[in-house]
Design an enzyme around this catalytic site. Structure first.
Site, mmCIF file in Angstrom:
data_model
loop_
_atom_site.group_PDB
_atom_site.id
_atom_site.type_symbol
_atom_site.label_atom_id
_atom_site.label_comp_id
_atom_site.label_asym_id
_atom_site.label_seq_id
_atom_site.Cartn_x
_atom_site.Cartn_y
_atom_site.Cartn_z
ATOM 1 C CD1 TRP A 1 -6.032 -3.655 4.341
ATOM 2 C CD2 TRP A 1 -4.592 -4.915 3.208
ATOM 3 N NE1 TRP A 1 -5.520 -3.184 3.378
ATOM 4 C CE2 TRP A 1 -4.838 -3.444 2.842
ATOM 5 C CE3 TRP A 1 -3.555 -5.616 2.322
ATOM 6 C CZ2 TRP A 1 -4.200 -3.385 1.330
ATOM 7 C CZ3 TRP A 1 -3.297 -5.314 1.558
ATOM 8 C CH2 TRP A 1 -3.289 -4.452 0.679
ATOM 9 N NE ARG B 1 -13.964 0.969 0.349
ATOM 10 C CZ ARG B 1 -14.061 -0.533 -0.326
ATOM 11 N NH1 ARG B 1 -13.620 -1.190 0.109
ATOM 12 N NH2 ARG B 1 -14.925 -0.434 -1.786
ATOM 13 C CG PHE B 2 -12.154 -3.529 7.971
ATOM 14 C CD1 PHE B 2 -12.295 -3.289 9.156
ATOM 15 C CD2 PHE B 2 -13.210 -4.533 6.933
ATOM 16 C CE1 PHE B 2 -13.418 -3.785 9.590
ATOM 17 C CE2 PHE B 2 -13.851 -4.318 7.490
ATOM 18 C CZ PHE B 2 -14.495 -4.340 9.012
ATOM 19 C CB THR B 3 -8.121 1.674 5.084
ATOM 20 O OG1 THR B 3 -7.795 2.583 6.289
ATOM 21 C CG2 THR B 3 -9.247 1.685 4.213
ATOM 22 C CB VAL B 4 -2.976 -0.421 6.421
ATOM 23 C CG1 VAL B 4 -3.278 -1.870 7.174
ATOM 24 C CG2 VAL B 4 -2.756 -1.039 4.680
ATOM 25 C CD GLU C 1 -5.203 10.512 6.308
ATOM 26 O OE1 GLU C 1 -4.022 10.828 5.084
ATOM 27 O OE2 GLU C 1 -6.133 10.168 5.601
ATOM 28 C CB SER C 2 -1.274 7.819 5.552
ATOM 29 O OG SER C 2 -1.869 8.318 4.230
ATOM 30 C CB CYS D 1 -0.782 -0.041 1.030
ATOM 31 S SG CYS D 1 -1.443 1.930 1.575
#
Length: 350
Positions: free
Chosen positions: A115, A151-154, A169-170, A82
């Site tokens: 993921w 959503r299940f984000t990285v 939040e990156s 990602c």
């Protein structure tokens, strides 16, 4: 060989025939809906719209803060594949925070449940969840908020002390990593690194805005488009911005102020993936970085060759994720062999 490292997942076994037919249909319908939801990227009009991050708290160097910077208190969940998570991984590495912030890396293959975690034996480069012992990143989200419905984000920054997600939040996580942990860094050179210097912040914010919209997110808006109009609406602005970046880098070593900043890091994780993934998989094929953007290539090599940066690039995970997880785009799951331009080659400045 690249493909030989993959362990292909077996096809699901057929439905048992002894169950009543209506139960079989119900089960198939539920499963199908779940798969559609997690893999349905575009809206009904064919446009891709990125989800807004849900957890927006901040770690602070203030010892009295709710999320105070402390050694070994926080854990970072990422995917090597990602680009958004990659931002956090590289800042963590360059700032020397790998010694005080733990790391888990999900499997590159994202299927129906999102993921998942694998062992390094199952998937080289994966690092299991040793904090929450989760099998899927969704379990981490539900532990923080049982009613979570997005959503299940990285990436995910986890607080081991309060057992919750601080932030997913990156762009905000890299700013925390940039300065809030400085008092805990032993290496003076790494402590001094500042990717968001105060005197350049307005310029960094301005360039981040259009690069995010047309490049970082532009490749996704092009690649996940499900209509010709939506695709063309985004692919042409993408290359207009790449041309603009090339012009900036033709007379500047870095994007802003002649120094490495977060603007470079945020763009770089997209450029690293551009030729090996976005050109073909996302149909962003008007030009390539290797053949058409010499100054951008020089810049990409320059950042890659900073000690620690290369260790955050895992092309097996990058290509394996896009080409094998996005079955709606690449149903065969065939992974191209090229890794794009060799970023370890000597830097040639114009």
């Amino acid at each position: 060989m690249f493909l030989s490292r993959f362990r292909f997942k077996p096809l699901p076994s057929p439905l048992p025939f002894h169950k009543p037919f209506f139960l079989q249909v119900a089960k198939m319908s539920t499963t199908s809906t779940a798969q559609t939801n997690i893999r349905q990227w575009a809206s009904k009009d064919g446009e891709f719209r990125r989800q807004v991050s849900s957890f927006r708290d901040s770690v602070s160097r203030n010892p009295n803060a709710q999320f105070a910077a402390e050694p070994n208190r926080y854990h970072l969940y990422i995917s090597w594949a990602c680009p958004w998570a990659h931002r956090t991984a590289i800042v963590r590495q360059l700032k020397g925070l790998d010694k005080i912030i733990g790391l888990s890396v999900v499997d590159f293959l994202m299927l129906d449940k999102g993921w998942k975690f694998s062992t390094s034996e199952e998937t080289p480069g994966a690092i299991p969840d040793t904090v929450n012992n989760a099998q899927y990143i969704r379990e981490v989200y539900f532990k923080a908020n049982p009613n979570y419905d997005a959503r299940f984000t990285v990436p995910v920054l986890w607080d081991k002390k309060l057992n919750t997600i601080v932030n997913n939040e990156s762009s905000e996580i890299i700013r925390m990593f940039n300065e809030e942990f400085n008092d805990l860094i032993d290496n003076e050179e790494q402590k001094k690194l500042n990717y968001y210097p105060e005197n350049l912040r307005s310029e960094i914010d301005e360039i981040n805005e259009w690069i995010y919209d047309t490049v970082n997110n532009g490749v996704y808006k092009s690649g996940f488009a499900t209509t010709q109009a939506a695709y063309e609406k985004n692919v042409y602005p993408l290359f207009e911005s790449l041309d603009r970046i090339e012009k900036i880098l033709s007379t500047n070593e870095w994007l802003v102020g002649g120094v490495l900043t977060e603007a470079d890091i945020r763009l770089w994780t997209t450029i690293v993936r551009f030729d090996p993934v976005y050109v073909g998989h996302f149909k962003c094929n008007l030009k390539t970085i290797e053949k058409d953007y010499p100054n951008t290539l020089r810049w990409a090599r320059q950042l890659y060759q900073i000690p620690g940066a290369a260790s955050t690039v895992n092309m097996d995970h990058i290509k394996g994720h896009y080409y094998r997880s996005h079955v709606q785009i690449n149903p065969t799951g065939v992974v191209p062999v090229s890794n794009g331009p060799d970023l370890s080659k000597p830097i040639i400045k114009s």
